[in-house]
Design a protein around this motif. Structure first.
Motif, PDB file in Angstrom:
ATOM      1  N   ILE A   1      59.652 -78.887 -60.844  1.00  0.00           N
ATOM      2  CA  ILE A   1      59.705 -79.539 -62.153  1.00  0.00           C
ATOM      3  C   ILE A   1      59.357 -81.016 -62.040  1.00  0.00           C
ATOM      4  N   ASP A   2      59.886 -81.675 -61.024  1.00  0.00           N
ATOM      5  CA  ASP A   2      59.584 -83.104 -60.820  1.00  0.00           C
ATOM      6  C   ASP A   2      58.090 -83.349 -60.645  1.00  0.00           C
ATOM      7  N   GLN A   3      57.392 -82.382 -60.089  1.00  0.00           N
ATOM      8  CA  GLN A   3      55.953 -82.489 -59.899  1.00  0.00           C
ATOM      9  C   GLN A   3      55.175 -82.162 -61.174  1.00  0.00           C
ATOM     10  N   GLY A   4      55.890 -81.781 -62.235  1.00  0.00           N
ATOM     11  CA  GLY A   4      55.247 -81.485 -63.506  1.00  0.00           C
ATOM     12  C   GLY A   4      54.572 -80.129 -63.563  1.00  0.00           C
ATOM     13  N   MET A   5      54.886 -79.249 -62.615  1.00  0.00           N
ATOM     14  CA  MET A   5      54.243 -77.943 -62.549  1.00  0.00           C
ATOM     15  C   MET A   5      54.681 -77.001 -63.672  1.00  0.00           C
ATOM     16  N   HIS A   6      55.722 -77.364 -64.403  1.00  0.00           N
ATOM     17  CA  HIS A   6      56.221 -76.500 -65.476  1.00  0.00           C
ATOM     18  C   HIS A   6      55.488 -76.721 -66.786  1.00  0.00           C
ATOM     19  N   GLY A   7      54.637 -77.750 -66.834  1.00  0.00           N
ATOM     20  CA  GLY A   7      53.856 -78.010 -68.046  1.00  0.00           C
ATOM     21  C   GLY A   7      54.722 -78.278 -69.257  1.00  0.00           C
ATOM     22  N   GLU A   8      54.461 -77.550 -70.345  1.00  0.00           N
ATOM     23  CA  GLU A   8      55.210 -77.745 -71.592  1.00  0.00           C
ATOM     24  C   GLU A   8      56.474 -76.898 -71.663  1.00  0.00           C
ATOM     25  N   MET A   9      56.822 -76.219 -70.581  1.00  0.00           N
ATOM     26  CA  MET A   9      58.024 -75.375 -70.588  1.00  0.00           C
ATOM     27  C   MET A   9      59.267 -76.242 -70.356  1.00  0.00           C
ATOM     28  N   GLU A  10      59.556 -77.107 -71.313  1.00  0.00           N
ATOM     29  CA  GLU A  10      60.683 -78.032 -71.196  1.00  0.00           C
ATOM     30  C   GLU A  10      62.020 -77.314 -71.120  1.00  0.00           C
ATOM     31  N   TYR A  11      62.047 -76.085 -71.650  1.00  0.00           N
ATOM     32  CA  TYR A  11      63.294 -75.334 -71.602  1.00  0.00           C
ATOM     33  C   TYR A  11      63.721 -75.069 -70.156  1.00  0.00           C
ATOM     34  N   LEU A  12      62.766 -74.993 -69.243  1.00  0.00           N
ATOM     35  CA  LEU A  12      63.119 -74.791 -67.836  1.00  0.00           C
ATOM     36  C   LEU A  12      63.872 -75.993 -67.277  1.00  0.00           C
ATOM     37  N   LYS A  13      63.459 -77.171 -67.699  1.00  0.00           N
ATOM     38  CA  LYS A  13      64.138 -78.400 -67.273  1.00  0.00           C
ATOM     39  C   LYS A  13      65.527 -78.485 -67.895  1.00  0.00           C
ATOM     40  N   LYS A  14      65.617 -78.126 -69.178  1.00  0.00           N
ATOM     41  CA  LYS A  14      66.900 -78.187 -69.872  1.00  0.00           C
ATOM     42  C   LYS A  14      67.889 -77.163 -69.321  1.00  0.00           C
ATOM     43  N   MET A  15      67.362 -76.000 -68.917  1.00  0.00           N
ATOM     44  CA  MET A  15      68.221 -74.924 -68.425  1.00  0.00           C
ATOM     45  C   MET A  15      68.670 -75.115 -66.977  1.00  0.00           C
ATOM     46  N   LEU A  16      68.014 -76.011 -66.255  1.00  0.00           N
ATOM     47  CA  LEU A  16      68.268 -76.130 -64.823  1.00  0.00           C
ATOM     48  C   LEU A  16      69.738 -76.388 -64.480  1.00  0.00           C
ATOM     49  N   PRO A  17      70.439 -77.310 -65.178  1.00  0.00           N
ATOM     50  CA  PRO A  17      71.850 -77.518 -64.834  1.00  0.00           C
ATOM     51  C   PRO A  17      72.691 -76.254 -64.972  1.00  0.00           C
ATOM     52  N   GLU A  18      72.395 -75.439 -65.993  1.00  0.00           N
ATOM     53  CA  GLU A  18      73.157 -74.199 -66.190  1.00  0.00           C
ATOM     54  C   GLU A  18      72.758 -73.142 -65.169  1.00  0.00           C
ATOM     55  N   LYS A  19      71.471 -73.098 -64.808  1.00  0.00           N
ATOM     56  CA  LYS A  19      71.031 -72.144 -63.788  1.00  0.00           C
ATOM     57  C   LYS A  19      71.618 -72.487 -62.423  1.00  0.00           C
ATOM     58  N   SER A  20      71.868 -73.774 -62.216  1.00  0.00           N
ATOM     59  CA  SER A  20      72.271 -74.261 -60.902  1.00  0.00           C
ATOM     60  C   SER A  20      73.613 -73.735 -60.431  1.00  0.00           C
TER      61      SER A  20
END
Length: 343
Positions: free
Chosen positions: A48-67
């Motif tokens: 995600i830090d490398q920007g490989m997720h593109g416009e899938m911001e939900y992946l960034k938002k979900m990361l703390p809960e997935k963790s």
């Protein structure tokens, strides 16, 4: 606690009876499981830090809960992971789109959009499974839309391995055409972890890498979503530039190019062909109704039409250009009109 062997047998029989392929069970207090999750967190965070997720911001938002799933699903003691196929890759499986004519301008939808939406199919299996566990339980079902590392869960539970294309490959099907669902329960269940006997290693094949036309797949690295046709046609909701547009070729939803070559290679073309003139000239209301229980409903009518504009441009012929002109004069969608004029 439930007897391990009895539960393992029951789980296997029950999941297959409900239409699933196989299942495992992971205790959320398993220290090795926690270690695997923490290790995965680092990989995903870097991606995600490398920007490989593109416009899938939900992946960034979900990361703390997935963790930390043991905190995200409080009260849950175990997670049952189920994989199922939903007729993915079966050319005889039904889909809601009308038959095309021989002279139609055609765009393609991934074959996984056949049958009912896999979210619905998985929900049905998990809901029935929760009823059959044996007592009143608190259960939370997760099919792709909740903060869950589905593929990590499946591989930790021994249901298969992750191929270079980031899809789950299971032993007996020897391909990647499966979906994953998770059922978090407050029952003190024993772990059921399998040892997958894969018929061959991915490193001995690499067909998915060779067959990806956009070089989105790299050996030993997470997939580059920015070059993935499925990402570009489904997840990227903004305008596609010319380079991105050329990459999607004739796809309007998803892509099968890395999955249909995983041995045994697909013998029939199971993509879903769509008449692009029909797609534009049908009413939005009728299309929404048609795709209501189909996987394409996630993208929506406007996204499908936006991608169809690009497919028409890629065709570079008079008939396609005439349809683009018709859309330009009749569409009221700013997104579609902006895509027409983008390049």
């Amino acid at each position: 606690m439930v007897n391990h062997d009895d539960f393992k047998i029951w789980l296997n029989k029950t999941v297959k009876k409900l239409g699933g392929h196989s299942a495992c069970c992971i205790r959320l207090d398993d220290p090795n499981f926690k270690e695997a999750v923490y290790k995965n967190n680092k990989i995903v965070s870097k991606w995600i830090d490398q920007g490989m997720h593109g416009e899938m911001e939900y992946l960034k938002k979900m990361l703390p809960e997935k963790s930390e799933p043991w905190k995200t699903f409080p009260g849950a003691k175990a997670v049952i992971v189920v994989i199922f196929t939903n007729s993915w890759g079966d050319p005889k499986a039904k889909h809601p789109f009308p038959k095309i004519k021989n002279d139609s301008l055609v765009g393609y939808i991934s074959s996984y959009a056949r049958e009912i939406d896999y979210h619905i199919k998985g929900q049905q299996i998990l809901s029935e499974l929760s009823k059959l566990i044996g007592r009143k339980i608190n259960a939370i079902t997760a099919i792709d839309t909740k903060p869950v590392y589905e593929r990590l869960f499946a591989t930790y539970g021994g249901l298969g391995i992750i191929g270079p294309n980031d899809l789950l490959r299971v032993p007996d099907r020897t391909n990647v055409r499966v979906f994953i669902g998770s059922l978090f329960v407050d029952v003190d269940l024993p772990s059921v972890i399998h040892d997958p006997k894969m018929p061959f290693n991915c490193n001995d094949c690499m067909a998915c890498i060779k067959n990806c036309p956009t070089n989105a797949i790299y050996p030993g690295k997470p997939i580059n979503a920015l070059k993935c046709i499925s990402y570009l046609t489904i997840e990227k909701r903004s305008i596609l530039n010319k380079f991105e547009g050329e990459m999607i070729e004739d796809w309007i939803f998803g892509c099968d190019l890395c999955s249909n070559v995983c041995p045994p290679r697909e013998k029939n073309d199971s993509r879903i062909p769509v008449d692009l003139e029909w797609l534009f000239k049908s009413s939005s209301g009728s299309l929404k109704k048609l795709i209501k229980n189909n996987a394409t409903s996630y993208a929506g009518v406007t996204q499908l039409r936006k991608n169809a504009i690009i497919v028409l441009k890629n065709k570079k012929n008079k008939k396609a250009n005439n349809l683009i002109d018709w859309v330009k004069n009749n569409s009221k969608s700013k997104l579609i009109l902006d895509q027409i004029s983008a390049w």
